[in-house]
Design a protein around this motif. Structure first.
Motif, PDB file in Angstrom:
ATOM      1  N   ASP A 150      22.143  52.287 -16.862  1.00 12.90           N
ATOM      2  CA  ASP A 150      22.622  52.204 -18.275  1.00 12.90           C
ATOM      3  C   ASP A 150      21.382  52.196 -19.329  1.00 12.90           C
ATOM      4  O   ASP A 150      20.204  51.412 -18.904  1.00 12.90           O
ATOM      5  N   VAL A 151      21.215  52.934 -20.214  1.00 12.18           N
ATOM      6  CA  VAL A 151      20.094  52.832 -21.073  1.00 12.18           C
ATOM      7  C   VAL A 151      20.266  51.568 -21.841  1.00 12.18           C
ATOM      8  O   VAL A 151      21.141  51.132 -22.521  1.00 12.18           O
ATOM      9  N   ARG A 152      19.038  50.711 -21.740  1.00 11.27           N
ATOM     10  CA  ARG A 152      19.181  49.550 -22.459  1.00 11.27           C
ATOM     11  C   ARG A 152      18.028  49.313 -23.334  1.00 11.27           C
ATOM     12  O   ARG A 152      16.780  50.006 -23.333  1.00 11.27           O
ATOM     13  N   THR A 153      18.042  48.471 -24.259  1.00  9.99           N
ATOM     14  CA  THR A 153      16.860  48.112 -25.267  1.00  9.99           C
ATOM     15  C   THR A 153      15.995  47.289 -24.432  1.00  9.99           C
ATOM     16  O   THR A 153      16.402  46.591 -23.665  1.00  9.99           O
ATOM     17  N   MET A 154      14.825  47.414 -24.909  1.00  7.06           N
ATOM     18  CA  MET A 154      13.701  46.520 -24.212  1.00  7.06           C
ATOM     19  C   MET A 154      12.634  46.164 -25.449  1.00  7.06           C
ATOM     20  O   MET A 154      12.817  46.954 -26.232  1.00  7.06           O
TER      21      MET A 154
END
Length: 172
Positions: A59-63
């Motif tokens: 999944d695209v995650r914030t970082m």
């Protein structure tokens, strides 16, 4: 772990920019930063026509960006490995006619969820007709033994980490 997630296997030229960026994010995060191995991960071998990139998309995650703000995006897959062309001389594990599995990595955010086990299981199942090799970090020797790999040479150190060359014979 999502059971409906399918293993993606592509050559370099088939990878999308987002897939390639995510793979490089994950490899850099684990091999360079987490394991403190200063080496050129982008060794040019990824681009060879018969090199395969196998991964379970994440999944695209914030970082965090380089200033600590939660504004960046992680496109890293859940698990990844590359399979080198047949007969590629991949270090101490090399055996003529083999395909070598390397750069095996699980995203730290999903470790313990079975992604690495599923990745190796599917790679072995899809390529069991041929000899397979890998240079395993020695603490993972038992993990790979569970898939039919056994040591095929003496342990060695690479980037300060002990490794065991291993191979898995072809099955009918």
């Amino acid at each position: 772990m999502s059971e409906d997630s399918q293993l993606v296997v592509k050559t370099f030229d088939e990878l999308t920019l987002a897939e390639l960026y995510g793979i490089m994010q994950l490899r850099s995060q684990v091999f360079v930063v987490e394991q403190s191995c200063i080496f050129l991960d982008q060794d040019g071998v990824d681009t060879l026509p018969q090199t395969l990139h196998a991964f379970f998309p994440g999944d695209v995650r914030t970082m965090q960006d380089s200033h600590g703000a939660e504004v960046g995006r992680s496109l890293a897959p859940n698990a990844y490995a590359r399979m080198l062309p047949p007969d590629f001389p991949d270090g101490p594990a090399f055996e003529p006619g083999a395909r070598s599995i390397g750069r095996v990595v699980t995203n730290p955010e999903v470790r313990g969820g079975g992604w690495g086990r599923r990745l190796i299981s599917e790679l072995v199942a899809g390529h069991s007709h041929g000899l397979l090799t890998l240079n395993a970090q020695s603490h993972l020797e038992g993990f790979y033994a569970g898939f039919g790999f056994s040591p095929n040479g003496p342990r060695f150190f690479e980037d300060g980490i002990e490794h065991t060359p291993m191979s898995r014979p072809a099955t009918a």
